[in-house]
Design a protein around this motif. Structure first.
Motif, PDB file in Angstrom:
ATOM      1  N   UNK A  47       0.944  -1.112  -0.262  1.00  0.00           N
ATOM      2  CA  UNK A  47      -0.163   0.080  -0.060  1.00  0.00           C
ATOM      3  C   UNK A  47       0.820   1.282   0.014  1.00  0.00           C
ATOM      4  N   UNK A  48       1.768   1.213   0.670  1.00  0.00           N
ATOM      5  CA  UNK A  48       2.976   2.410   0.616  1.00  0.00           C
ATOM      6  C   UNK A  48       3.507   2.870  -0.648  1.00  0.00           C
ATOM      7  N   UNK A  49       3.895   1.543  -1.502  1.00  0.00           N
ATOM      8  CA  UNK A  49       4.336   1.558  -2.774  1.00  0.00           C
ATOM      9  C   UNK A  49       3.436   2.371  -3.573  1.00  0.00           C
ATOM     10  N   UNK A  50       1.869   1.945  -3.518  1.00  0.00           N
ATOM     11  CA  UNK A  50       1.121   2.437  -4.055  1.00  0.00           C
ATOM     12  C   UNK A  50       0.809   3.880  -4.049  1.00  0.00           C
ATOM     13  N   UNK A  51       0.877   4.205  -2.619  1.00  0.00           N
ATOM     14  CA  UNK A  51       0.837   5.747  -2.377  1.00  0.00           C
ATOM     15  C   UNK A  51       2.161   6.639  -2.996  1.00  0.00           C
ATOM     16  N   UNK A  52       3.088   5.861  -2.714  1.00  0.00           N
ATOM     17  CA  UNK A  52       4.268   6.680  -3.162  1.00  0.00           C
ATOM     18  C   UNK A  52       4.373   6.820  -4.770  1.00  0.00           C
ATOM     19  N   UNK A  53       3.487   6.243  -5.521  1.00  0.00           N
ATOM     20  CA  UNK A  53       3.627   6.178  -7.044  1.00  0.00           C
ATOM     21  C   UNK A  53       2.508   7.225  -7.351  1.00  0.00           C
TER      22      UNK A  53
END
Length: 318
Positions: A47-53
């Motif tokens: 989820x953090x990677x999705x948010x960072x993208x």
């Protein structure tokens, strides 16, 4: 536009931001052995990677009885800053093993459970008995914000019809939006007709996986009814290149359906989550597909499908 119900509370729909309409943080199903999403830390990292993208919010599309974890989802949302809409309802029947407790409930009891998830809070543990609502990090009930049903490939089993009836009843009671899993994009017209007979107008329905049948003419006709078109088949090069979906989307937009398209990834497998050691991960949609859409369709179209449309689709009716 109204308000959207997230796992951390209600927000104005206009504040939702760039939204991935269909993903899973937790899911356990006999149809995907070995691909369970069941680790809070790893799902939280994804989820953090999705948010960072560059994605601000997502729908956690796992319905009742398939490993849904409302409390952990709320903790992930709080840690990452990613808005999350939790789902209630039930999937297509094939996801539930023979004798599963959920399939024994009739439409009235299903509707009661779904409505309670929306209004009172989703249970900490899905099961046949009563369970106290899951709690957010602030101690508030974690409520679902979306109803889900599912159908088979050109088929609707008696259980799936019961779920559609229950979802319609819960929608009438709450005004919550509805999403329907369409196996390979089939039976969209039939599903809309059944839901309409139960009091759910087409403009309150998201047709998930419609792009698995990449037919722009048919999609434009469905968009004209007011229904939302769920595009979530990216990165499935074994079936088709992304260019097929991109071309389909652009053609639908040219035919007047841009204001009904939603984008998601529906990655849904640990072997395809970067945090679990797989690929391409949830960030594929914003990092790889969306830039192509912007180059070929323009920034305004990207804003329409990632911001404006999900804000309308996920808002509760008065």
């Amino acid at each position: 536009m109204g308000r959207v119900r997230t796992v951390l509370g209600d927000i104005e729909a206009a504040a939702l931001g760039r939204t991935d309409y269909h993903e899973h943080l937790f899911q356990v199903t006999p149809l995907l052995p070995g691909d369970e999403l069941d680790d809070e830390d790893l799902s939280g990292e994804e989820a953090r990677l999705l948010r960072a993208a560059g994605i601000d919010a997502m729908v956690e599309a796992t319905p009742t009885g398939l490993g849904r974890d409302p409390a952990a989802t709320a903790r992930i949302s709080a840690r990452t800053g990613l808005g999350v809409v939790l789902t209630t309802g039930a999937h297509r029947e094939a996801h539930y093993p023979s004798g599963h407790w959920l399939t024994a409930l009739g439409p009235a009891r299903l509707a009661e459970r779904f409505t309670a998830d929306l209004l009172d809070g989703a249970p900490a543990m899905d099961g046949p008995g009563e369970s106290a609502p899951a709690r957010s990090p602030k101690g508030e009930p974690v409520r679902a914000g979306l109803l889900k049903a599912g159908t088979g490939y050109w088929s609707i089993s008696p259980f799936e019809r019961d779920v559609l009836d229950a979802v319609a009843a819960a929608h009438r009671a709450t005004g919550a939006p509805v999403m329907v899993h369409l196996e390979h994009g089939s039976a969209a017209v039939e599903v809309l007709e059944l839901l309409a007979s139960g009091g759910v107008p087409a403009d309150r329905v998201v047709l998930a996986h419609l792009d698995r049948n990449p037919d722009p003419g048919a999609h434009a006709e469905l968009a004209a009814t007011g229904a939302y078109l769920g595009y979530d088949g990216m990165a499935r090069t074994r079936q088709w290149p992304d260019s097929v979906l991109l071309d389909c989307l652009l053609r639908v937009a040219a035919l007047g359906g841009a204001d009904r398209v939603l984008l998601g990834g529906d990655v849904a497998r640990r072997t395809r989550y970067v945090a679990y050691g797989g690929m391409p991960g949830l960030a594929y949609l914003p990092a790889r597909f969306v830039p192509r859409l912007e180059r070929e369709g323009g920034a305004e179209l990207v804003r329409t499908v990632l911001v404006d449309n999900p804000a309308r689709a996920l808002a509760w009716s008065p």
